[in-house]
Structures are given as structure tokens and as C-alpha cells.
Scaffold this motif. Structure first.
Motif, PDB file in Angstrom:
ATOM      1  N   ASP A  80       0.855  -1.183   0.000  1.00 36.36           N
ATOM      2  CA  ASP A  80       0.000   0.000   0.000  1.00 36.36           C
ATOM      3  C   ASP A  80       0.896   1.241   0.000  1.00 36.36           C
ATOM      4  N   ASP A  82       0.271   4.523  -0.259  1.00 33.27           N
ATOM      5  CA  ASP A  82      -0.118   5.640   0.596  1.00 33.27           C
ATOM      6  C   ASP A  82       0.325   5.425   2.042  1.00 33.27           C
ATOM      7  N   ARG A  83       0.133   4.227   2.527  1.00 32.39           N
ATOM      8  CA  ARG A  83       0.531   3.944   3.917  1.00 32.39           C
ATOM      9  C   ARG A  83       2.041   3.802   4.031  1.00 32.39           C
ATOM     10  N   LEU A  85       4.157   5.629   2.479  1.00 38.41           N
ATOM     11  CA  LEU A  85       4.685   6.989   2.590  1.00 38.41           C
ATOM     12  C   LEU A  85       4.596   7.521   4.011  1.00 38.41           C
ATOM     13  N   ARG A  86       3.725   6.906   4.803  1.00 38.31           N
ATOM     14  CA  ARG A  86       3.615   7.297   6.212  1.00 38.31           C
ATOM     15  C   ARG A  86       4.447   6.406   7.111  1.00 38.31           C
ATOM     16  N   GLY A  87       5.271   5.555   6.483  1.00 42.29           N
ATOM     17  CA  GLY A  87       6.166   4.702   7.263  1.00 42.29           C
ATOM     18  C   GLY A  87       5.564   3.377   7.669  1.00 42.29           C
ATOM     19  N   GLU A  88       4.407   3.031   7.129  1.00 38.47           N
ATOM     20  CA  GLU A  88       3.754   1.765   7.460  1.00 38.47           C
ATOM     21  C   GLU A  88       3.958   0.744   6.335  1.00 38.47           C
TER      22      GLU A  88
END
Length: 311
Positions: A80, A82-83, A85-88
Motif C-alpha cells: 500500500d 499511501d501507507r 509513505l507514512r512509514g507503514e
């Protein structure tokens, strides 16, 4: 806004295709349907009509299309972004995840790229999809009814994939003038007023959905005697069916047919009724034989078993 769906019970002709799809709705373990034949004969309309009929009765079997040029990430799922990019690190579901519990539909299945065929064979064999890439490791169940359609004149289907379809039925252009007239009449009426046309078929749709629901509940409990199992093996041996999946599909399809008819036990007559659909694509033929030769051999073998049974 959801597009209107042509009612399953309003489809004219193509009785073999509709029956095969209905058997898979009763018992998805039958293994799906391969429908090869002419273009423009209502194959996708019929598949989507069944899914809509089942959904009306709360039996959700969504139809997920697998495009010929789909990427591996789109089919299997991927990281994923998008996630990420948030470090997930998280899994973005693909088409196989969406098809779990439903129908994976492949139009022009005989033109499917080899790499997609290999992916499908792996998942179909295990019922599980595993994705390991970009630091992601994810596994999810992926059991679905595989439905494929196509024109055999445009290319051969790999034998390994062909064998994964439980049932097979040819779909030909209808030549009867009356039936063709009725096809045009119903389609034009549907396009003119989808709501009114659909309402006229609600009662028939609901009756069939109720039969499928009841058959689903009763299917696994139906008695299958040793004589029926022996007859299934005899038919498969007599036609030279390739592989041992043949007997399993034959018995499962016969059980689904018996459940749909409301019978308490599977009979040899149920085997004979589904034998051609279960075995025509598993019966070898020579290069000089017509495509109808395998179906004829299956009918002869089934009739012989019935004859011995009666005797």
C-alpha cells in the motif's frame, strides 16, 4: 450509480451454461465453468445475472473481472503506497482478494498471458494467495468460482488451466428464428425500461434464488452411495478422462444437481446428467476428430453405466 443488470432467468437459450453456473452456485467446490464459443452470445450477461440474482437473496457472490493485461501487482495485491509513505508496511488487496467467495471472471481466457495463467494455477491449487515483496509478507484465502469464456478459434487454452475449470460448455449462436426474435425483444425492452423489465422477472428470480439457497444448505448432507462412486469411476475410465480430478468434479456436480432437484440422495441418473459438462474437456481426442466427439463418447459411457444399473 449501479448499472441495471439483465435478469439471469430472462436469458434466452444457453441452458447448459445457465445450469452449469447454477451448479457452481450451489457448490462452489464444483470448480467453475469454462464457456467457449461465439462472441456476442450473452456469456458475460449470464454470469453477471447470476451474481445479481444471488445478491438479491443475500447469497453474495460478487463478480470480479480479470483483464487480459492485468499486472502481477493488480492480480496478487501489493504494498500500500499511501501507507508506505507514512512509514507503514501494509497490504493493498488485489483482484484475487476481491474475488474471494465470489466469481473470478476472465473473458477471452484462451488469450490470457502465460504469467497470469501460472499465477492462477498456483492460487487455484492452494486456495491461498501469498505476497512477498518490498518488505511485505502477506497471506490471505483466495477461493473463488473460476469462470472463463472465449472463442477457441482465436487461440488454444493451456491444458493445465483448462483442467482447473470444473465444468465446460460450448456456447453457440442460436439459429432458431423464434428464439433470436425473443432475444432481441427482451433486450430492447430491458434497455427501454430496465426497472419495469426487471420487475416482471422478480418472481422467477426469487424462486430460483430460494432453490439455490435450500440446495446449498442440503448439498453436503446428501447421501452418496458406493454404487454412485463406482459408476463415476467407471464413466471416467471408459472415456479415458485425464487425471483424477475428473471423478471428484463429476460427483460434486451430480450432488449439486440432486440438491437443486430436492432429492435426498445422489443417483446414477444425476451422474449421467452432468457427465458431459464435467468430462468433455478432460477426455482426449485425436486431431482428426471434431470437437463434439468427446461429448458423444461421454454420453455413450454414461448410458452404458445406466444400462448396467438398470440391468
Amino acid at each position: 450509480m449501479t448499472s441495471p443488470v439483465f435478469p439471469f432467468t430472462a436469458v434466452v437459450g444457453q441452458d447448459d451454461l445457465r445450469h452449469a453456473l447454477t451448479l457452481c452456485a450451489v457448490d462452489p467446490a464444483v470448480g467453475g465453468v469454462l464457456a467457449l464459443g461465439d462472441r456476442g452470445t450473452g456469456k458475460s450477461t449470464t454470469v453477471r445475472g447470476l451474481a445479481h440474482l444471488l445478491a438479491r437473496d443475500g447469497l453474495d457472490m460478487p463478480v470480479v473481472d480479470l483483464p487480459l493485461g492485468a499486472s502481477e501487482d493488480r492480480v496478487l495485491g501489493s504494498l500500500d503506497i499511501d501507507r508506505a509513505l507514512r512509514g507503514e508496511i501494509a497490504y493493498a488487496p488485489g483482484l484475487l482478494a476481491a474475488a474471494h467467495g465470489g466469481i473470478l471472471y476472465i473473458d477471452e481466457v484462451n488469450l490470457l498471458d502465460d504469467y497470469l495463467v501460472d499465477l492462477l494455477l498456483d492460487v487455484a491449487a492452494s486456495g491461498v494467495n501469498t505476497v512477498e515483496r518490498d518488505g511485505l509478507s502477506h497471506t490471505h484465502p483466495a477461493r473463488f468460482v473460476l469462470v472463463g469464456s472465449g472463442n477457441p478459434e482465436e487461440g488454444e487454452l493451456r491444458p493445465q488451466l483448462e483442467d482447473r475449470f470444473g465444468l465446460s460448455t460450448p456456447v453457440a449462436t442460436i439459429r432458431d428464428v423464434g428464439q433470436r426474435w425473443e432475444i432481441v425483444r427482451r433486450r430492447m425492452a430491458f434497455e427501454r425500461d430496465p426497472e419495469a423489465f426487471t420487475a416482471a422477472w422478480v418472481e422467477r428470480e426469487d424462486r430460483l434464488a430460494a432453490r439455490i439457497r435450500l440446495a446449498r444448505e442440503q448439498c453436503v448432507a446428501l447421501e452418496i452411495g458406493d454404487d454412485v462412486l463406482h459408476a463415476a469411476v467407471r464413466i471416467c475410465v471408459d472415456v479415458g478422462a485425464v487425471g483424477h480430478r475428473a471423478e471428484l468434479v463429476l460427483v460434486r456436480a451430480a450432488r449439486a444437481a440432486a440438491a437443486l432437484a430436492g432429492r435426498p440422495a445422489v443417483t446414477v441418473h444425476d451422474l449421467a446428467a452432468v457427465a458431459v459438462a464435467a468430462l468433455r474437456h478432460r477426455t482426449p481426442r485425436t486431431a482428426l476428430e471434431p470437437a463434439t466427439a468427446t461429448a458423444a463418447r461421454v454420453r455413450i459411457a454414461a448410458a452404458a453405466v445406466l444400462g448396467r444399473r438398470v440391468a
